[in-house]
Design a protein around this motif. Sequence first.
Motif, PDB file in Angstrom:
ATOM      1  N   UNK A  92      -0.248   1.973  -4.569  1.00  9.05           N
ATOM      2  CA  UNK A  92      -0.477   0.531  -4.567  1.00  9.05           C
ATOM      3  C   UNK A  92      -0.747   0.087  -3.140  1.00  9.05           C
ATOM      4  N   UNK A  93      -1.511  -0.991  -2.972  1.00  9.56           N
ATOM      5  CA  UNK A  93      -1.672  -1.540  -1.624  1.00  9.56           C
ATOM      6  C   UNK A  93      -0.351  -2.133  -1.151  1.00  9.56           C
ATOM      7  N   UNK A  94      -0.136  -2.090   0.149  1.00 12.18           N
ATOM      8  CA  UNK A  94       1.078  -2.650   0.760  1.00 12.18           C
ATOM      9  C   UNK A  94       2.346  -2.059   0.173  1.00 12.18           C
ATOM     10  N   UNK A  95       2.346  -0.733  -0.038  1.00 15.32           N
ATOM     11  CA  UNK A  95       3.560  -0.077  -0.519  1.00 15.32           C
ATOM     12  C   UNK A  95       4.653  -0.194   0.533  1.00 15.32           C
ATOM     13  N   UNK A  96       5.876  -0.502   0.132  1.00 18.96           N
ATOM     14  CA  UNK A  96       6.951  -0.661   1.124  1.00 18.96           C
ATOM     15  C   UNK A  96       7.267   0.667   1.799  1.00 18.96           C
ATOM     16  N   UNK A  97       7.305   0.703   3.119  1.00 16.15           N
ATOM     17  CA  UNK A  97       7.622   1.955   3.811  1.00 16.15           C
ATOM     18  C   UNK A  97       9.075   2.355   3.661  1.00 16.15           C
ATOM     19  N   UNK A  98       9.946   1.367   3.380  1.00 15.96           N
ATOM     20  CA  UNK A  98      11.381   1.623   3.249  1.00 15.96           C
ATOM     21  C   UNK A  98      11.896   0.884   2.024  1.00 15.96           C
ATOM     22  N   UNK A  99      12.693   1.576   1.220  1.00 12.16           N
ATOM     23  CA  UNK A  99      13.356   0.975   0.071  1.00 12.16           C
ATOM     24  C   UNK A  99      14.864   1.141   0.219  1.00 12.16           C
ATOM     25  N   UNK A 100      15.597   0.213  -0.377  1.00 11.09           N
ATOM     26  CA  UNK A 100      17.037   0.363  -0.530  1.00 11.09           C
ATOM     27  C   UNK A 100      17.297   0.625  -2.003  1.00 11.09           C
ATOM     28  N   UNK A 101      17.960   1.755  -2.317  1.00 11.25           N
ATOM     29  CA  UNK A 101      18.143   2.149  -3.708  1.00 11.25           C
ATOM     30  C   UNK A 101      19.591   2.525  -3.977  1.00 11.25           C
ATOM     31  N   UNK A 102      19.986   2.329  -5.227  1.00 10.35           N
ATOM     32  CA  UNK A 102      21.279   2.816  -5.700  1.00 10.35           C
ATOM     33  C   UNK A 102      21.059   3.420  -7.077  1.00 10.35           C
ATOM     34  N   UNK A 103      21.621   4.605  -7.306  1.00 15.63           N
ATOM     35  CA  UNK A 103      21.491   5.263  -8.599  1.00 15.63           C
ATOM     36  C   UNK A 103      20.111   5.841  -8.824  1.00 15.63           C
ATOM     37  N   UNK A 104      19.844   6.178 -10.090  1.00 15.12           N
ATOM     38  CA  UNK A 104      18.518   6.626 -10.492  1.00 15.12           C
ATOM     39  C   UNK A 104      18.165   8.062 -10.199  1.00 15.12           C
ATOM     40  N   UNK A 105      19.138   8.869  -9.791  1.00 16.95           N
ATOM     41  CA  UNK A 105      18.825  10.240  -9.397  1.00 16.95           C
ATOM     42  C   UNK A 105      18.298  11.075 -10.560  1.00 16.95           C
ATOM     43  N   UNK A 106      18.676  10.732 -11.787  1.00 15.99           N
ATOM     44  CA  UNK A 106      18.251  11.543 -12.942  1.00 15.99           C
ATOM     45  C   UNK A 106      17.213  10.842 -13.809  1.00 15.99           C
ATOM     46  N   UNK A 107      16.693   9.721 -13.337  1.00 13.71           N
ATOM     47  CA  UNK A 107      15.671   9.007 -14.113  1.00 13.71           C
ATOM     48  C   UNK A 107      14.325   9.718 -14.051  1.00 13.71           C
ATOM     49  N   UNK A 108      13.507   9.490 -15.061  1.00  9.08           N
ATOM     50  CA  UNK A 108      12.112   9.933 -15.037  1.00  9.08           C
ATOM     51  C   UNK A 108      11.301   8.794 -14.419  1.00  9.08           C
TER      52      UNK A 108
END
Length: 370
Positions: A92-108
């Motif tokens: 996508x255009x303007x993709x964020x260079x940094x994200x803050x995430x919690x969880x989701x390690x086993x998601x597809x």
Amino acid sequence: MTHTLTPAQRIDWLRLARSGNVGPVTFRQLVNRFGTVEAALDALPGLMRNSGRPIQIASHMSAEDEIAATERLGGRIVTMVDPDYPGHLHHIPAAPPVLTMAGGERLDWQRTVGVVGARNASAAGIKMTHMLVGDLGAGGYTIISGLARGIDTAAHRASLETGTVAVLAGGLDCIYPDENRPLADQILQSGGALLSEMPIGWEPRARDFPRRNRLVSGLSLGIVVVEAAKRSGSLITARLALEQNRDVFAVPGSPLDPRAEGGNSLIQQGAKLVMSAADILDTIGSADPSRQAFLDREWELPLDLPAVEPPGEDERSRLLTALSPTPMAVDDILVATGLPPQSLQILLLELDLDQQIEWSSGQLVALRSR
């Protein structure tokens, strides 16, 4: 594509991303121009020499504090070169260079569908959402939504057992609306994820919600709209999805219900009409975000760029004369100004950092309205 960042490099990524006036587009242009995040940080003060205003560069300590605060909440800082950065966002255009995430390690994160809609959803709209999301989840798809009231809430609740991602407009600790804090906890406890491009402690403002919406669509192979007024955030998400080359689906509704007006209008404009999850699954299985690839080079690779003299006031004046509030492609600006590409790149960076220009889809430049 992926790299293993050292702790020092991770801090530099966060510092550049959190520096004043450095958005996703500017971040990428700085790294492309100067070769590494560290070099871009060193170059920032010089780029502001013509503005008369120093840029606020995030400190080493503030970056360390943010990482520590995020980890205390059970979250993590994910950069664009990390292996757990969601792959669809690379396209996508303007993709964020940094994200803050919690969880989701086993998601597809590859098989994903976004579901959005009215905050004042009808009972029928919520029932339809549960039906669609239940079947999509059973088909192996992770559900993406924005944790808002109404359809978003219904979509998350219906996909707790099969996998869901809540994209936030504020920091991980600033859940909005407040009534959905228990739902956010349930999402994490069930193996889902919370995701934001904003730092811990960031209270969401009105302009943060469209930014969030572009991530909802960017994370998804397609967007499903269930009930939406003619002017609503859900339609903004649908428009962003089209710009990102994603599929857009809409559930039809009664012409007498204002909440159906937006979805019906989308169908008139070519969105795929949805009566059941099968209408989505038949299309989404062949969706491929990489058809529109914006990430065309590796990050953090040294560049062999020719040295150029710093652009002067004459070059800056020529560029400002060529620009207007009408978006213009960079190639067209090169032709109109006759500037060397390296000089134009530096000048655009200076003007961007000084908030005199804005980018449209990461490709077009317009003079910012004052």
